[in-house]
Scaffold this active site. Sequence first.
Site, PDB file in Angstrom:
ATOM      1  N   GLY A  54       0.813  -1.215   0.000  1.00 39.10           N
ATOM      2  CA  GLY A  54       0.000   0.000   0.000  1.00 39.10           C
ATOM      3  C   GLY A  54       0.845   1.264   0.000  1.00 39.10           C
ATOM      4  O   GLY A  54       0.484   2.253  -0.635  1.00 39.10           O
ATOM      5  N   THR A  55       1.965   1.247   0.696  1.00 38.11           N
ATOM      6  CA  THR A  55       2.799   2.447   0.783  1.00 38.11           C
ATOM      7  C   THR A  55       3.311   2.832  -0.602  1.00 38.11           C
ATOM      8  O   THR A  55       3.201   3.990  -1.020  1.00 38.11           O
ATOM      9  CB  THR A  55       3.988   2.198   1.738  1.00 38.11           C
ATOM     10  OG1 THR A  55       3.456   1.841   3.017  1.00 38.11           O
ATOM     11  CG2 THR A  55       4.869   3.422   1.876  1.00 38.11           C
ATOM     12  N   ASN A 134      -7.895   3.692   8.992  1.00 34.91           N
ATOM     13  CA  ASN A 134      -7.272   2.521   9.608  1.00 34.91           C
ATOM     14  C   ASN A 134      -7.418   2.496  11.125  1.00 34.91           C
ATOM     15  O   ASN A 134      -7.292   1.453  11.736  1.00 34.91           O
ATOM     16  CB  ASN A 134      -5.784   2.437   9.236  1.00 34.91           C
ATOM     17  CG  ASN A 134      -5.073   3.753   9.343  1.00 34.91           C
ATOM     18  OD1 ASN A 134      -5.490   4.749   8.777  1.00 34.91           O
ATOM     19  ND2 ASN A 134      -3.992   3.764  10.080  1.00 34.91           N
ATOM     20  N   GLN A 162      -7.616  -0.150   3.795  1.00 35.68           N
ATOM     21  CA  GLN A 162      -8.415  -0.707   4.893  1.00 35.68           C
ATOM     22  C   GLN A 162      -9.844  -1.064   4.476  1.00 35.68           C
ATOM     23  O   GLN A 162     -10.601  -1.581   5.285  1.00 35.68           O
ATOM     24  CB  GLN A 162      -8.469   0.281   6.063  1.00 35.68           C
ATOM     25  CG  GLN A 162      -7.137   0.478   6.747  1.00 35.68           C
ATOM     26  CD  GLN A 162      -6.713  -0.718   7.583  1.00 35.68           C
ATOM     27  OE1 GLN A 162      -7.537  -1.568   7.935  1.00 35.68           O
ATOM     28  NE2 GLN A 162      -5.436  -0.796   7.918  1.00 35.68           N
ATOM     29  N   SER A 182      -3.466  -3.084  -0.424  1.00 39.05           N
ATOM     30  CA  SER A 182      -2.377  -3.879   0.138  1.00 39.05           C
ATOM     31  C   SER A 182      -2.877  -5.308   0.352  1.00 39.05           C
ATOM     32  O   SER A 182      -3.961  -5.508   0.909  1.00 39.05           O
ATOM     33  CB  SER A 182      -1.976  -3.249   1.472  1.00 39.05           C
ATOM     34  OG  SER A 182      -0.968  -4.000   2.085  1.00 39.05           O
ATOM     35  N   HIS A 184      -2.034  -7.901   2.272  1.00 39.93           N
ATOM     36  CA  HIS A 184      -2.207  -8.592   3.565  1.00 39.93           C
ATOM     37  C   HIS A 184      -3.427  -8.109   4.340  1.00 39.93           C
ATOM     38  O   HIS A 184      -3.762  -8.685   5.370  1.00 39.93           O
ATOM     39  CB  HIS A 184      -0.925  -8.521   4.410  1.00 39.93           C
ATOM     40  CG  HIS A 184      -0.573  -7.163   4.924  1.00 39.93           C
ATOM     41  ND1 HIS A 184       0.074  -6.227   4.174  1.00 39.93           N
ATOM     42  CD2 HIS A 184      -0.756  -6.597   6.128  1.00 39.93           C
ATOM     43  CE1 HIS A 184       0.280  -5.139   4.898  1.00 39.93           C
ATOM     44  NE2 HIS A 184      -0.223  -5.343   6.094  1.00 39.93           N
ATOM     45  N   THR A 220      11.589  -6.739 -11.212  1.00 38.49           N
ATOM     46  CA  THR A 220      11.057  -8.097 -11.417  1.00 38.49           C
ATOM     47  C   THR A 220       9.909  -8.350 -10.436  1.00 38.49           C
ATOM     48  O   THR A 220      10.044  -8.110  -9.229  1.00 38.49           O
ATOM     49  CB  THR A 220      12.181  -9.138 -11.195  1.00 38.49           C
ATOM     50  OG1 THR A 220      13.230  -8.819 -12.100  1.00 38.49           O
ATOM     51  CG2 THR A 220      11.681 -10.554 -11.427  1.00 38.49           C
ATOM     52  N   CYS A 309       0.829   0.575  12.739  1.00 35.86           N
ATOM     53  CA  CYS A 309       2.045   1.113  12.123  1.00 35.86           C
ATOM     54  C   CYS A 309       2.675   2.174  13.003  1.00 35.86           C
ATOM     55  O   CYS A 309       3.810   2.550  12.814  1.00 35.86           O
ATOM     56  CB  CYS A 309       1.718   1.746  10.775  1.00 35.86           C
ATOM     57  SG  CYS A 309       0.527   0.827   9.827  1.00 35.86           S
TER      58      CYS A 309
HETATM   59  C1  LIG Z   1      -4.705   3.014   5.386  1.00 32.63           C
HETATM   60  C2  LIG Z   1      -3.359   2.415   5.114  1.00 32.63           C
HETATM   61  N1  LIG Z   1      -2.654   2.849   4.061  1.00 32.63           N
HETATM   62  C3  LIG Z   1      -1.455   2.332   3.750  1.00 32.63           C
HETATM   63  C4  LIG Z   1      -0.889   1.350   4.526  1.00 32.63           C
HETATM   64  C5  LIG Z   1       0.456   0.808   4.154  1.00 32.63           C
HETATM   65  O1  LIG Z   1       0.336  -0.424   3.499  1.00 32.63           O
HETATM   66  P1  LIG Z   1       1.610  -1.402   3.372  1.00 32.63           P
HETATM   67  O2  LIG Z   1       1.986  -1.775   4.761  1.00 32.63           O
HETATM   68  O3  LIG Z   1       1.149  -2.533   2.531  1.00 32.63           O
HETATM   69  O4  LIG Z   1       2.690  -0.618   2.695  1.00 32.63           O
HETATM   70  C6  LIG Z   1      -1.570   0.870   5.658  1.00 32.63           C
HETATM   71  C7  LIG Z   1      -0.994  -0.173   6.514  1.00 32.63           C
HETATM   72  O5  LIG Z   1      -1.546  -0.656   7.441  1.00 32.63           O
HETATM   73  C8  LIG Z   1      -2.840   1.411   5.952  1.00 32.63           C
HETATM   74  O6  LIG Z   1      -3.556   1.024   7.014  1.00 32.63           O
END
Ligand SMILES: Cc1ncc(COP(=O)(O)O)c(C=O)c1O
Length: 374
Positions: A54-55, A134, A162, A182, A184, A220, A309
Site C-alpha cells: 500500500g505504501t 485505519n 483498509q 495492500s 495482507h 522483477t 504502524c
Molecule cells: C490506510 C493504510 N494505508 C497504507 C498502509 C500501508 O500499506 P503497506 O503496509 O502494505 O505498505 C496501511 C498499513 O496498514 C494502511 O492502514
Amino acid sequence: LSLIRPYLSDEFGNPSSKTNSLGIRAREAIEKAREQLGCFLGAEPEEVIFTSGGTEANFSALVGVFRAQREKRHLILSAVEHPAVSETAKFLREMCGVEYTQISVDCSGQLNLDQLNRAIRPDTAVLSVMLANNETGVLSPLREIVEFAHTRKLLVHTDAVQAIGKVPLDFHELGVDLLSLSAHKFGGVKGAGALFVRTGTAWEGVVKGGGQESGRRGGTESVPLIAALGEAARIRKQQMSEGLLEHVRSIRDFFEQALVERIPQCRINGTSSPRTPNTSSVLIEDTLAQDVISLLNQQGIILSAGSACKTASPEPSHVLRAMGLTTVDCLSTVRFSFGAEHTRETVLHVLDILCQTVAYLRAESSQQILANSR
Ligand SMILES: Cc1ncc(COP(=O)(O)O)c(C=O)c1O
C-alpha cells in the site's frame, strides 16, 4: 501456502523471460492474478499495476500524477490520511515544490466539504481521501466526493487499503481515478499490493527500470506474492458472497453493545459515521492504552493503540486528534479488530478479561492518585 510453494522452488521462472516455459508460466501466474484482482474490484486487468504494498501504491499514485502534469503544483489531502499519503505530500513539497492543503474532519471523522471547496486552486491536480480509516474504520462518502471533485477538474486518489475485502467495492462505480490497496489486509501475503489507474488518467509511473508492468512499475515481479494476492482476491470475493461481512459486523456490534453495558466510562469513536464492519476504536477513560494492550497481550489477546504502524510512536493519534479528542482521550483509546474466526464466545471471553483489566488499572491509578496526594 500450497499455492505459493511451487513459485519458491521449482517454478522459479522470471516473468519477463518470454522464451522459456518457466518464464511463460510465471507470466501466466501474474496475469491470472491481475484478472482475479480486477474481477474482485470491478477494474480492467490493464488498470491494475502490482506494487510492493500500500505504501508504494500511494507514493506512486500521487507522485505519478505530478510527473504527468508538470504544470500542476498543488495537492489536497484529508487530515486523517495514513503516513503513506501524508509523508508523500511532504516529499512532493520538499523534492518537487508541490504545495499541499490538509482538509480537516468533523467529530464523526467526515471531511469538511466547505473547506475542500475553498482549498481548490487552478493548479490543484489531485485530491487524496482514504476510503476507510485505519484507526476508526470510518468510511468516506467517496462517490459524492468524486462527483464534486470531477466537476472541479480534480483527479481523485483513494487509499483503499483498509476497505478492500471489508466493504463491497467496485472501482468504476466508485469513480475514483487512482486506488491503492495492500494484499495482507484481505488475506494475501505482506509485501504485495496494487495501484489501480483508470484508463486515460493523466498519470505516469515513477519506479523506472526494466519496463515491467507495461513500463509503469519497473522491477522483477514477486511471482509468489502476486499469485497469492490474486488467490486472496478470489477467496475473499467468494467469502463476501457467503455472508462474511454480515458475520463480522454482527460480532463487532455484539462486542460494542456488551462493552458499553459492562464497562462504565467507555465509548466507541466514529459511531455516527458508516464504518467498516471489522474495526472498533474504543476509548476507555482512566486507563492508558499501552497498559490495556500489554495486559491483554499477556492473556493472548492482541490489539493495538490507534494504528499498528504507529504503535512505537508516543504521540497521540493524529486521526483521533483531528476528530476532536483530547490528548488524554487519544492515549486512552485502543483498537479492536474482528474477523471470520471470531464468535460470540470469543467476544465474551475477551470482555471478561477486559473488564478485569480495566477494573485493575483504574484501581491502580486511584491508588496512585491517593499516594501522590499524601
Ligand atoms: C490506510 C493504510 N494505508 C497504507 C498502509 C500501508 O500499506 P503497506 O503496509 O502494505 O505498505 C496501511 C498499513 O496498514 C494502511 O492502514
